[in-house]
Design an enzyme around this catalytic site. Structure first.
Site, short mmCIF file in Angstrom:
data_model
loop_
_atom_site.label_atom_id
_atom_site.label_comp_id
_atom_site.label_asym_id
_atom_site.label_seq_id
_atom_site.Cartn_x
_atom_site.Cartn_y
_atom_site.Cartn_z
N CYS A 199 -16.89 -8.46 5.07
CA CYS A 199 -16.09 -7.39 4.66
C CYS A 199 -15.02 -7.81 3.82
O CYS A 199 -14.35 -8.69 4.06
CB CYS A 199 -15.82 -6.85 5.79
N CYS A 227 0.51 4.60 6.85
CA CYS A 227 -0.12 4.39 8.34
C CYS A 227 0.82 3.56 9.27
O CYS A 227 1.29 2.48 8.89
CB CYS A 227 -1.40 3.34 8.05
N ARG A 238 -17.86 -2.22 17.50
CA ARG A 238 -17.46 -3.50 17.38
C ARG A 238 -15.86 -3.62 18.12
O ARG A 238 -15.03 -2.78 17.86
CB ARG A 238 -16.99 -3.62 15.78
N CYS A 268 -18.98 2.44 8.13
CA CYS A 268 -18.46 1.82 9.45
C CYS A 268 -17.12 2.68 9.50
O CYS A 268 -16.10 2.90 8.64
CB CYS A 268 -17.98 0.47 9.03
N CYS A 309 0.40 -0.04 10.17
CA CYS A 309 -0.16 -1.15 9.52
C CYS A 309 0.96 -1.97 8.75
O CYS A 309 1.99 -1.45 7.87
CB CYS A 309 -1.02 -0.54 8.29
N CYS A 336 -19.68 -5.36 2.89
CA CYS A 336 -18.87 -4.11 3.56
C CYS A 336 -17.62 -4.29 2.69
O CYS A 336 -17.14 -5.40 2.50
CB CYS A 336 -18.54 -4.17 4.89
N CYS A 368 0.95 -1.30 0.11
CA CYS A 368 0.19 0.02 -0.03
C CYS A 368 0.76 1.24 0.10
O CYS A 368 1.94 1.43 0.77
CB CYS A 368 -0.86 0.10 1.22
S1 SF4 Z 1 -4.13 0.92 6.75
FE1 SF4 Z 1 -2.63 -0.20 5.74
S2 SF4 Z 1 -3.88 -0.59 4.02
FE2 SF4 Z 1 -5.08 1.02 4.90
S3 SF4 Z 1 -4.44 2.75 3.76
FE3 SF4 Z 1 -3.07 2.54 5.55
S4 SF4 Z 1 -1.10 1.33 4.77
FE4 SF4 Z 1 -2.98 0.99 3.51
#
Ligand code: SF4
Length: 351
Positions: free
Chosen positions: A100, A60, A263, A191, A63, A131, A56
Site C-alpha cells: 500500500c 484531519c 483489518r 479499502c 493526523c 493499493c 497536507c
Molecule cells: S489523514 Fe492526514 S494525510 Fe490524509 S488527508 Fe487527512 S491530513 Fe492529509
C-alpha cells in the site's frame, strides 16, 4: 452450515443491538460468521509505505501529516519510483502480499499522475497486489489508476456522518462517498474503514459501520484503526476508548460485512498480544506488517511473526477477492469438502 446472507440494509437500531450483546455472545457470533467465510487461522498481511509525507492541506484532527498542526514531522517530497519499488521488493521478501502506498494529498495533481501510475505498474510487476491512498479522485484519475492495474484504493470514512465535522472541516462526508463511488465505477476494489477512540460516541461507531455495510458493495477491505494520539494534533489528549469497545467494533464489522477483510490497523503498537488475539477471534483477518505505518510506529515484523506462531496463524498467501457470487460458490465447495472430510473421519472412526 449456511453462509450468512450478505445484506446492505442494516438499520442503526440493529447495529446498536449487536453492540449491546453480552461480550461473549457477540464474539461467538462474529467468530461463527468468520468461519463461514474465511479460514479462521489465516491473516492477510499488507505493508504500507508513505510515498509523500507531511504538509497536507487537509485538517484531519488526528493526523500528524496535516499542515495545520505542528507535530515536528519531517516533510518528504514524492519518493522516486526506484525507491518505492525497492521497498516493495523488501516487503514481498518479508511475506507481504499487498503493498500500500500513501501520499499526504488532498487530491493528486495532473503532474503527479504519471509517477503514481508508473509506481503501480512496477510494484505490480513484482507479483504484489497494489493499493494506494492519494486523497480525493476525479473520474479521470480513478480511470487512470484502474488502467495502470491498481487493485485497491483506500479512502476512509473515518467516523459517522454525524461526527465527521468534528474531525475534518476541509472536505465533506459526501466528498468521501463520491470518491468511493468513482473508485468502484472505475473497477477497483475498495479499502475503507475508520478510526475509533476520537471522542465519538457509540452511535457514531454504529453509524460508521452502517454506512460501510450499506454501500452497494461492501468494501473488500475494512481497516478498523485505534486512534494513535500524536502530540501537537488536536486529538493528543482525547480520552481513551475502552479496549473491549474496540474489539466489539471489529466483531460487529465482521458480522455486517462477512466477505470483507477486516483489518486491525493503526494502534496495534499500543495493543498487547492478548488484545490482538481477541481482535483475531472477533474476526479481524488482516494486518499491516512492518515497523512504520505511514508516520506512526507499528509492531516490529519479528514480533508479529512470533505472535502468528504462538497463535497458529498463517499469513494468507494472496488476497483473492471474489465477487459475492463467486465467493458463495467457493464457500459451497469448501463446505462440501469439509463435510466429506467429516464423513471420511467418521468412517475411519467406525472402522
Ligand atoms: S489523514 Fe492526514 S494525510 Fe490524509 S488527508 Fe487527512 S491530513 Fe492529509
Amino acid at each position: 452450515m449456511t453462509a450468512t446472507a450478505i445484506r446492505h440494509d442494516w438499520s442503526l437500531q440493529e447495529i446498536n443491538e449487536l453492540f449491546a450483546l453480552p461480550f461473549n455472545d457477540l464474539i461467538f457470533r462474529a467468530q461463527g460468521v468468520h468461519r463461514q467465510h474465511f479460514d479462521p487461522n489465516e491473516v492477510q498481511v499488507s505493508t504500507l509505505l508513505s510515498i509523500k509525507t507531511g504538509a497536507c492541506p487537509e485538517d484531519c484532527k488526528y493526523c500528524p501529516q496535516s499542515g495545520h498542526y505542528n507535530t515536528g514531522l519531517e516533510k518528504e517530497k514524492l519518493l522516486e519510483i526506484e525507491q518505492v519499488v525497492a521497498e516493495a521488493r523488501a516487503a514481498r521478501e518479508k511475506g507481504a502480499s499487498r503493498f500500500c502506498m500513501g501520499a499526504a494529498w488532498r487530491s493528486p495533481t495532473k503532474k503527479d499522475m504519471p509517477y503514481v501510475t508508473e509506481m503501480v505498474r512496477q510494484v505490480k510487476s513484482l507479483g504484489l497486489e497494489t493499493c494506494m491512498t492519494l486523497g480525493m479522485l476525479n473520474d479521470d484519475q480513478a480511470t487512470e489508476l484502474a488502467d495502470a492495474g491498481l487493485d485497491y484504493y483506500n479512502h476512509n470514512l473515518d467516523t459517522s456522518e454525524k461526527y465527521y465535522s468534528h474531525i475534518i472541516t476541509t472536505r465533506t462526508y459526501q466528498d468521501r462517498l463520491d470518491t468511493l463511488e468513482r473508485v468502484r465505477s472505475a473497477g477497483m476494489k475498495v479499502c475503507c474503514g475508520g478510526i475509533m477512540g476520537m471522542g465519538e460516541d457509540s452511535d457514531d461507531r454504529s453509524g460508521l459501520l452502517m454506512q460501510l455495510a450499506n454501500l452497494p458493495h461492501h468494501p473488500e477491505s475494512v481497516p478498523i484503526n485505534m486512534l494513535v494520539k500524536v502530540a501537537g494534533t488536536p486529538m493528543e489528549d482525547v480520552e481513551d476508548l475502552d479496549p473491549f469497545e474496540f474489539v466489539r467494533t471489529i466483531a460487529v464489522a465482521r458480522i455486517l460485512m462477512p466477505n470483507s477483510h477486516v483489518r486491525l490497523s493503526a494502534g496495534r503498537e499500543d495493543m498487547n498480544d492478548q488484545m490482538q488475539a481477541l481482535c483475531f477471534l472477533a474476526g479481524a483477518n488482516s494486518i499491516f506488517y512492518g515497523e512504520k505505518l505511514l508516520t506512526t510506529a507499528n509492531p516490529e515484523a519479528d514480533h508479529d511473526r512470533q505472535l502468528f506462531n504462538r497463535l497458529g496463524i498463517r499469513p494468507e498467501e494472496r488476497d483473492v477477492n471474489h465477487t459475492e457470487d463467486e465467493h458463495e460458490e467457493a464457500l459451497v465447495n469448501a463446505l462440501e469438502e469439509e463435510r466429506n472430510r467429516h464423513l471420511f473421519y467418521d468412517a475411519a472412526q467406525i472402522a
